[in-house]
Design an enzyme around this catalytic site. Sequence first.
Site, PDB file in Angstrom:
ATOM      1  N   SER A 147      21.507 -98.776 -36.665  1.00 17.26           N
ATOM      2  CA  SER A 147      21.309 -99.175 -35.863  1.00 17.26           C
ATOM      3  C   SER A 147      21.050-100.927 -36.490  1.00 17.26           C
ATOM      4  CB  SER A 147      19.590 -98.717 -35.972  1.00 17.26           C
ATOM      5  OG  SER A 147      19.316 -99.271 -34.517  1.00 17.26           O
ATOM      6  N   ASP A 223      22.296 -90.762 -27.774  1.00 16.80           N
ATOM      7  CA  ASP A 223      21.249 -92.336 -28.658  1.00 16.80           C
ATOM      8  C   ASP A 223      20.416 -93.015 -26.981  1.00 16.80           C
ATOM      9  OD1 ASP A 223      20.200 -94.941 -29.326  1.00 16.80           O
ATOM     10  OD2 ASP A 223      21.790 -94.351 -30.840  1.00 16.80           O
ATOM     11  N   HIS A 256      19.587 -91.279 -32.405  1.00 17.17           N
ATOM     12  CA  HIS A 256      19.552 -92.435 -32.540  1.00 17.17           C
ATOM     13  C   HIS A 256      18.870 -91.847 -33.653  1.00 17.17           C
ATOM     14  CE1 HIS A 256      20.079 -96.597 -33.046  1.00 17.17           C
ATOM     15  NE2 HIS A 256      18.490 -96.831 -33.591  1.00 17.17           N
TER      16      HIS A 256
END
Lengths: 277, 277
Positions: A147, A223, A256
């Site tokens: 991320s 996600d 995620h």
Amino acid sequence: MKTVSTSKVHGGVQGVYSHASDSCACDMTFAVFVPPQASNEPLPVLWYLSGLTCTHANVMDKGEYRRMAAELGLMIVCPDTSPRGETVPDEKDNWQFGSGAGFYVDATEAPYAKNYRMYSYITEELPALIAANFPADIERQGIFGHSMGGHGALTIALKNPERFRSCSAFAPIAQPSTAGWSRPALEKYLGADEANWRAYDATLLIEDGNRFPELLVDQGTADGFLDEGLRPWLLEDACREASMALTLRMQEGYDHSYNFISTFMDDHLKWHAQRLR
Amino acid sequence: MKTVSTSKVHGGVQGVYSHASDSCACDMTFAVFVPPQASNEPLPVLWYLSGLTCTHANVMDKGEYRRMAAELGLMIVCPDTSPRGETVPDEKDNWQFGSGAGFYVDATEAPYAKNYRMYSYITEELPALIAANFPADIERQGIFGHSMGGHGALTIALKNPERFRSCSAFAPIAQPSTAGWSRPALEKYLGADEANWRAYDATLLIEDGNRFPELLVDQGTADGFLDEGLRPWLLEDACREASMALTLRMQEGYDHSYNFISTFMDDHLKWHAQRLR
């Protein structure tokens, strides 16, 4: 450097350390996994950069990297994601800025420029500390992350292709300078002139001529940040435009979280080991 | 039963669920990993019982069981370690009693007897809930755990050898009725008459004639609780006396943490799979 804790795991040692950081003007904590091969040879170093809200500890607890890193003989270094402490400016109720949200940039704007220098910390200060204190072959470094840390890994590799032999990312922020959750931070750290943000944006770095031999990116299709925040297709477009090798794998049904990261951790470690060993 | 969360991981699904428990007279939370084989066949169920201070979440985060469980086709159920809630009596500053310290017994003493019924919860109520709501082959169950949960796994297997095909433990409390960190809890849950504690003490259960076909136990030599709290040699003595098969492995340099558990998790999962599949 102070040893906070060490614990034997998968034949190696998972340690947590702290030191007074010059770059960040505060004490910083980081984790290092030294695999069992350390007694025989200097080891390649793989940097893992974490995402928003994380410390060094999240991937250490949930990333499931040690079994395979022990098998492959990789040293894994997991830094914190920002400066921290009472003297470090922060916005406590904002998870996208300040503590846990350093975005791996060197801030230029007051009052952040004194502490928020994660780019220098990750590329200069911490590597020197690792080289001095661990059985590292600092000529063989790879970098990956998740991320915000995937963004960090991509930008740091693109800006330092001579320093890193391998780069990959889990669900990276592909273009932070146009994403809602990163624009406010970039403005506060780097100022209003968006031209100065390009040096910390993976797709724009590629547009501006930076190159890295090949990238591996995994992205979960379930996600929640995919469409607004992450947008791997922008990285895909930039790589295609630049004839840069990108393996982008859309992973059906993955979110995620560290469940996603841990599932594909072995693949990433093998990717790096092939290029580092 | 309410679904708290689900997340795809290693091809399966890690879920967290809650329900109003009759046994414990409070809401209880538990975690279930359903491996990818669930779409083809009912699956063997492996129970993991956690140690003091833990909830369902610790092993879910740090136990690193999903990769191998997905490979072997094992469903992993991780219950909480005690009843919890405002109506449940507790000693907040005592980590060896009350919340997080149910010791897998059915309390007989007021005011604990109403809620602290973890033995009934683990052996009766939760298996029925799992059988009704998950693709479980409830005829094939195994059980393992860590520390207080290793004690729980050993005692539950010894008391129910017809229900479980396999049992193992990481650093179990071998004889809780003579260890300083468990005696106060047993006294409060079960009363002052130590004869009533024998039904929840692995070594004394064996002394009293309970049997299980074979046990696997791993124990770290650098475990700070080894000499006072755990004492696997007492289990070794009891098994030798009873001609019961015990594989006790002293693991050099490992401590009491999830670093130890995760290192030997694959071995334990394979041990169970060999007996469950």
